[in-house]
Write an enzyme that holds these catalytic residues in place. Structure first.
Site, PDB file in Angstrom:
ATOM      1  N   GLY A   1       0.846  -1.182   0.000  1.00  0.00           N
ATOM      2  CA  GLY A   1       0.000   0.000   0.000  1.00  0.00           C
ATOM      3  C   GLY A   1       0.884   1.235   0.000  1.00  0.00           C
TER       4      GLY A   1
ATOM      5  N   GLN B   1       3.037   9.902   1.291  1.00  0.00           N
ATOM      6  CA  GLN B   1       4.319   9.176   1.334  1.00  0.00           C
ATOM      7  C   GLN B   1       5.216   9.487   0.127  1.00  0.00           C
ATOM      8  OE1 GLN B   1       2.326   5.197   2.306  1.00  0.00           O
ATOM      9  NE2 GLN B   1       4.274   5.065   3.390  1.00  0.00           N
TER      10      GLN B   1
ATOM     11  N   CYS C   1       6.116   0.034   7.502  1.00  0.00           N
ATOM     12  CA  CYS C   1       5.725   1.170   6.663  1.00  0.00           C
ATOM     13  C   CYS C   1       6.912   1.585   5.803  1.00  0.00           C
ATOM     14  CB  CYS C   1       5.294   2.322   7.572  1.00  0.00           C
ATOM     15  SG  CYS C   1       4.753   3.787   6.672  1.00  0.00           S
ATOM     16  N   LEU C   2       6.663   1.820   4.514  1.00  0.00           N
ATOM     17  CA  LEU C   2       7.767   2.206   3.621  1.00  0.00           C
ATOM     18  C   LEU C   2       8.406   3.521   4.068  1.00  0.00           C
ATOM     19  CD1 LEU C   2       6.400   1.336   0.058  1.00  0.00           C
ATOM     20  CD2 LEU C   2       7.930  -0.006   1.512  1.00  0.00           C
TER      21      LEU C   2
ATOM     22  N   HIS D   1      -4.378   1.345   7.936  1.00  0.00           N
ATOM     23  CA  HIS D   1      -2.997   1.870   7.956  1.00  0.00           C
ATOM     24  C   HIS D   1      -2.861   3.018   6.945  1.00  0.00           C
ATOM     25  CE1 HIS D   1       1.549   1.259   8.113  1.00  0.00           C
ATOM     26  NE2 HIS D   1       1.381   2.028   7.058  1.00  0.00           N
ATOM     27  N   GLU D   2      -3.335   2.800   5.721  1.00  0.00           N
ATOM     28  CA  GLU D   2      -3.198   3.829   4.679  1.00  0.00           C
ATOM     29  C   GLU D   2      -4.081   5.038   4.979  1.00  0.00           C
ATOM     30  OE1 GLU D   2      -0.765   3.514   2.773  1.00  0.00           O
ATOM     31  OE2 GLU D   2      -0.423   1.389   3.102  1.00  0.00           O
TER      32      GLU D   2
ATOM     33  N   HIS E   1      -2.501   7.444   7.252  1.00  0.00           N
ATOM     34  CA  HIS E   1      -1.538   8.343   6.594  1.00  0.00           C
ATOM     35  C   HIS E   1      -2.216   9.630   6.116  1.00  0.00           C
ATOM     36  CE1 HIS E   1       2.302   6.310   6.405  1.00  0.00           C
ATOM     37  NE2 HIS E   1       1.770   5.196   5.928  1.00  0.00           N
TER      38      HIS E   1
END
Ligand code: ZN
Length: 176
Positions: free
Chosen positions: A45, A50, A98-99, A140-141, A144
Site C-alpha cells: 500500500g 508518502q 511502513c515504507l 494503515h493507509e 496516513h
C-alpha cells in the site's frame, strides 16, 4: 515514474491531507506513479503523502497466495477520499511496517472488520466491507491521510523500545 519517498521526520507525513476534487489526467498520472513506486519498494500500500503529495488517496495491492504456497500480485485498488464508516468491536493484533519508516516493525491492534466508502477511478462513490489484512491495510493507509503513523498506535514499553531506532531513522533520512 518511481517517485522519491517521504520518510519519518518529514512534516508531510503529519499533515491532514486535502480532498481530491477531480479525477483528471494529473490524478491518473499520480495513481500510476504511486503504483509503480509501491511495487518498486515491495509495498502492499502507498498513500499520496508518502510521496510528498497532500491529497487523500492511496493505492494498495494485496498479494494472493496460490495453491503452491507462492504469492502473486493481486489487483491494484485505488481509494480516493476514503471514509471509514464502521469498525467492528472485535479487534486483532498483527505486525505492521511502513515504507516511510524503513526496517521497523511492530504489533498493532486494530478492528478486525471495517466498512469503507470511497471514490473509485471511474468517479463513483462506492461502499465495501473488508476483514483481515485487507481491512488492516486500509486502516494503515487511511491513517496516513490524517497524519497518523502505525507507531502512534503502539504504546508503553513496546513504543519506548522503538524510540532509539526512530531517532536513527530521522537522522539518516533528514530532509527526505
Ligand atoms: Zn505506511
Amino acid at each position: 515514474m518511481i517517485l522519491p519517498l517521504a520518510y519519518y521526520g518529514n512534516p508531510i507525513l503529519r499533515k491532514k491531507c486535502k480532498r481530491v476534487e477531480a479525477i483528471d489526467d494529473d490524478l491518473r498520472k499520480l495513481v500510476a506513479d504511486l503504483e509503480e513506486t509501491m511495487f518498486a519498494h515491495d509495498g502492499i500500500g502507498l498513500a499520496a503523502p508518502q510521496v510528498g503529495i497532500d491529497l487523500t488517496l492511496f493505492v494498495r495491492n494485496i498479494p494472493t497466495q496460490t495453491s503452491h504456497d507462492q504469492w502473486v500480485p493481486g489487483k491494484t485498488e485505488v481509494f480516493i477520499n476514503p471514509k471509514i464508516l464502521e469498525y467492528s468491536q472485535e479487534k486483532d493484533w498483527r505486525g505492521e511496517g511502513c515504507l516511510s519508516i524503513p526496517n521497523l516493525y511492530g504489533e498493532v491492534e486494530r478492528p478486525s472488520r471495517i466498512k469503507v466508502e470511497y471514490t473509485n477511478m471511474e468517479g463513483n462513490r462506492v461502499t465495501a466491507e473488508y476483514s483481515g489484512l485487507k481491512a488492516r491495510n486500509i486502516m494503515h493507509e487511511n491513517d496516513h491521510l490524517n497524519g497518523v503513523l502505525f507507531i502512534d498506535r503502539i504504546y508503553g514499553k513496546e513504543r519506548q523500545e522503538m524510540e532509539q531506532t526512530l531517532r536513527e531513522i530521522k537522522k539518516k533520512y533528514a530532509g527526505k
